[in-house]
Scaffold this motif. Structure first.
Motif, mmCIF file in Angstrom:
data_model
loop_
_atom_site.group_PDB
_atom_site.id
_atom_site.type_symbol
_atom_site.label_atom_id
_atom_site.label_comp_id
_atom_site.label_asym_id
_atom_site.label_seq_id
_atom_site.Cartn_x
_atom_site.Cartn_y
_atom_site.Cartn_z
ATOM 1 N N ARG A 158 -3.846 6.483 -3.554
ATOM 2 C CA ARG A 158 -3.103 5.944 -2.421
ATOM 3 C C ARG A 158 -4.001 5.192 -1.455
ATOM 4 O O ARG A 158 -3.545 4.288 -0.752
ATOM 5 C CB ARG A 158 -2.414 7.090 -1.651
ATOM 6 C CG ARG A 158 -1.233 7.735 -2.328
ATOM 7 C CD ARG A 158 -0.032 6.852 -2.444
ATOM 8 N NE ARG A 158 0.504 6.359 -1.175
ATOM 9 C CZ ARG A 158 1.410 6.985 -0.444
ATOM 10 N NH1 ARG A 158 1.865 8.164 -0.820
ATOM 11 N NH2 ARG A 158 1.866 6.428 0.661
ATOM 12 N N PRO A 205 -2.767 3.860 5.318
ATOM 13 C CA PRO A 205 -1.578 4.075 4.493
ATOM 14 C C PRO A 205 -0.904 5.399 4.821
ATOM 15 O O PRO A 205 -1.558 6.421 4.987
ATOM 16 C CB PRO A 205 -2.150 4.058 3.059
ATOM 17 C CG PRO A 205 -3.373 3.213 3.162
ATOM 18 C CD PRO A 205 -3.952 3.518 4.523
ATOM 19 N N GLU A 206 0.434 5.370 4.913
ATOM 20 C CA GLU A 206 1.169 6.556 5.331
ATOM 21 C C GLU A 206 1.026 7.702 4.329
ATOM 22 O O GLU A 206 0.986 7.522 3.126
ATOM 23 C CB GLU A 206 2.648 6.202 5.493
ATOM 24 C CG GLU A 206 3.291 5.692 4.204
ATOM 25 C CD GLU A 206 4.769 5.386 4.377
ATOM 26 O OE1 GLU A 206 5.542 6.341 4.557
ATOM 27 O OE2 GLU A 206 5.117 4.203 4.339
ATOM 28 N N ASP A 265 13.605 1.203 -4.657
ATOM 29 C CA ASP A 265 12.521 0.385 -4.101
ATOM 30 C C ASP A 265 12.329 -0.917 -4.878
ATOM 31 O O ASP A 265 12.461 -0.955 -6.108
ATOM 32 C CB ASP A 265 11.194 1.146 -4.121
ATOM 33 C CG ASP A 265 11.003 2.020 -2.898
ATOM 34 O OD1 ASP A 265 11.809 1.924 -1.962
ATOM 35 O OD2 ASP A 265 10.036 2.816 -2.888
ATOM 36 N N ARG A 312 7.398 -1.642 -1.535
ATOM 37 C CA ARG A 312 6.095 -1.091 -1.910
ATOM 38 C C ARG A 312 5.221 -2.184 -2.507
ATOM 39 O O ARG A 312 5.699 -3.052 -3.246
ATOM 40 C CB ARG A 312 6.227 0.045 -2.925
ATOM 41 C CG ARG A 312 6.951 1.278 -2.383
ATOM 42 C CD ARG A 312 6.230 1.897 -1.216
ATOM 43 N NE ARG A 312 6.802 3.171 -0.812
ATOM 44 C CZ ARG A 312 6.495 3.788 0.325
ATOM 45 N NH1 ARG A 312 5.642 3.224 1.175
ATOM 46 N NH2 ARG A 312 7.045 4.950 0.617
ATOM 47 N N ASP A 340 0.317 0.148 -0.819
ATOM 48 C CA ASP A 340 0.736 1.550 -0.867
ATOM 49 C C ASP A 340 0.010 2.310 -1.966
ATOM 50 O O ASP A 340 -0.014 3.549 -1.944
ATOM 51 C CB ASP A 340 2.242 1.617 -1.112
ATOM 52 C CG ASP A 340 3.022 0.954 0.009
ATOM 53 O OD1 ASP A 340 3.095 1.535 1.107
ATOM 54 O OD2 ASP A 340 3.534 -0.170 -0.208
ATOM 55 N N TYR A 341 -0.571 1.572 -2.898
ATOM 56 C CA TYR A 341 -1.312 2.209 -3.996
ATOM 57 C C TYR A 341 -2.289 1.192 -4.571
ATOM 58 O O TYR A 341 -2.077 -0.024 -4.450
ATOM 59 C CB TYR A 341 -0.356 2.658 -5.113
ATOM 60 C CG TYR A 341 -0.657 4.039 -5.639
ATOM 61 C CD1 TYR A 341 -0.077 5.161 -5.060
ATOM 62 C CD2 TYR A 341 -1.542 4.235 -6.694
ATOM 63 C CE1 TYR A 341 -0.348 6.434 -5.534
ATOM 64 C CE2 TYR A 341 -1.822 5.492 -7.168
ATOM 65 C CZ TYR A 341 -1.223 6.600 -6.586
ATOM 66 O OH TYR A 341 -1.516 7.854 -7.043
ATOM 67 N N ARG A 369 -0.539 -6.306 5.604
ATOM 68 C CA ARG A 369 0.395 -5.443 4.876
ATOM 69 C C ARG A 369 -0.422 -4.637 3.848
ATOM 70 O O ARG A 369 -0.620 -5.069 2.720
ATOM 71 C CB ARG A 369 1.445 -6.307 4.171
ATOM 72 C CG ARG A 369 2.783 -5.626 3.806
ATOM 73 C CD ARG A 369 2.621 -4.440 2.938
ATOM 74 N NE ARG A 369 3.893 -3.835 2.561
ATOM 75 C CZ ARG A 369 3.965 -2.636 1.992
ATOM 76 N NH1 ARG A 369 2.859 -1.927 1.755
ATOM 77 N NH2 ARG A 369 5.143 -2.123 1.654
ATOM 78 N N MET A 417 5.360 8.340 -3.849
ATOM 79 C CA MET A 417 5.247 7.069 -3.140
ATOM 80 C C MET A 417 6.418 6.142 -3.447
ATOM 81 O O MET A 417 6.924 5.440 -2.568
ATOM 82 C CB MET A 417 3.919 6.405 -3.517
ATOM 83 C CG MET A 417 3.620 5.096 -2.808
ATOM 84 S SD MET A 417 4.178 3.627 -3.735
ATOM 85 C CE MET A 417 3.165 3.720 -5.206
#
Length: 339
Positions: free
Chosen positions: A266, A3-4, A47, A168, A232-233, A229, A42
């Motif tokens: 995260r 995760p970025e 979004d 997200r 993100d959290y 995929r 995030m």
């Protein structure tokens, strides 16, 4: 695929309600997310945020077997507070109570019975059935084939376009042990992403039977699906904490009762690792956690995970070994893993 912008060490926020008779769920969720210090970073203004609860079948909220709708609501509200334009609750349920074979409306019933249909109306959110691959049997127009060069079990998977095309993804599972996976947390939650239109064999007991459910095969599928995929959290609903396995009835919490906790961060591998520790399971003996860390999805070494908040000791319990109704034998955390 890591995760970025996940800091090193991975940071996990934990909240716990000491009073078993009174604990505002929204406050617990907000506390855990605020302790991580990065949820608001995030979410970006505008979004489209997809929240993936665990609604494996149709149960009223609060049983501990499915994600408590109050937890999902609190996460959604925080995302909206951070500027999210749209909330999407998405799931691909495995079955409904009493069904012998898969039916197309299992997710819809799970949304209704679990309180998510009402919540979506309240928040102006969308409901997405991740089981749908096409409008007609054999259709694929609602899904996209994703290639995985380094897939562990398969080199490609069909996944809902509605899942792939959001900005997200937040995995919001419930904390349980599991007969085939050892635990079902934020990573195992991704089995619900596989469309039953494709991965459920007709005429067979419903459970995404098109996926390999051997101990090793399932671990590899879980990691593959997350690599398609990554979330993100991750926010784990440990308000109850089911220790009786994924099929045993009645559903039972651990020997000390309901955990009354929320874990968030995260890094989904780190969040699941800490949850395993709270169940007194050795993370090194949970196959999909080991594999997920190995392919770079996150951190499974407790020494490289920073826990903020009260920690796990106030609600840590010794979940049973082996897992009820199954063959999975996790190691006991703090002891030498079984060989």
């Amino acid at each position: 695929v890591f995760p970025e912008n996940v800091p090193a060490p991975s940071v996990i926020g934990i909240s716990h309600a000491q009073n078993p008779n009174s604990f505002p769920v929204e406050n617990l969720v907000r506390e855990s997310l605020e302790k991580t210090g990065d949820f608001d970073k995030m979410i970006r203004p505008g979004d489209r945020v997809l929240i993936k609860p665990n609604l494996v079948f149709d149960l009223p909220s609060g049983s501990g077997m499915t994600t408590d709708v109050r937890v999902a609501e609190a996460v959604a509200k925080m995302a909206l507070d951070c500027g999210a334009k749209k909330i999407i609750f998405a799931e691909g349920s495995a079955t409904n109570r009493g069904l012998k074979t898969y039916q197309k409306d299992v997710t819809e019933k799970s949304f209704v019975v679990g309180g998510y249909a009402h919540l979506a109306k309240k928040l102006g959110a969308d409901l997405v059935d991740l089981n749908d691959a096409g409008e007609k049997p054999g259709g694929r127009e609602l899904a996209r084939r994703v290639e995985l060069k380094n897939g562990l079990r398969r080199k490609s998977y069909w996944i809902s376009k509605r899942f792939l095309d959001v900005d997200r993804v937040i995995s919001v599972p419930v904390l349980k042990n599991h007969r085939y996976a050892g635990v079902t947390l934020s990573l195992k939650n991704y089995v619900g992403v596989a469309p039953a239109d494709i991965y459920q064999f007709p005429g067979i007991l419903p459970a995404k039977s098109g996926l390999d459910h051997s101990l090793v095969g399932l671990a590899k599928h879980i990691v593959d699906l997350v690599m398609v995929r990554p979330p993100d959290y991750a926010v784990i609903d440990a308000l109850v904490g089911i220790s009786s396995g994924d099929r045993a009835y009645p559903y039972r919490p651990g020997p000390k009762g309901c955990m009354r906790a929320i874990l968030a961060g995260r890094d989904p591998v780190a969040v699941d690792t800490v949850a395993c520790m709270a169940m007194s399971y050795e993370p090194k003996t949970i196959g999909h956690l080991v594999l997920a860390s190995a392919v770079g999805l996150g951190m499974s070494d407790p020494k490289k995970i920073e826990i903020r908040g009260i920690g796990i000791e106030p609600f840590r319990q010794d979940f049973p070994i082996p897992v009820a109704s199954g063959w999975y034998i996790p190691g006991r955390y703090g002891q030498h893993p079984q060989t």
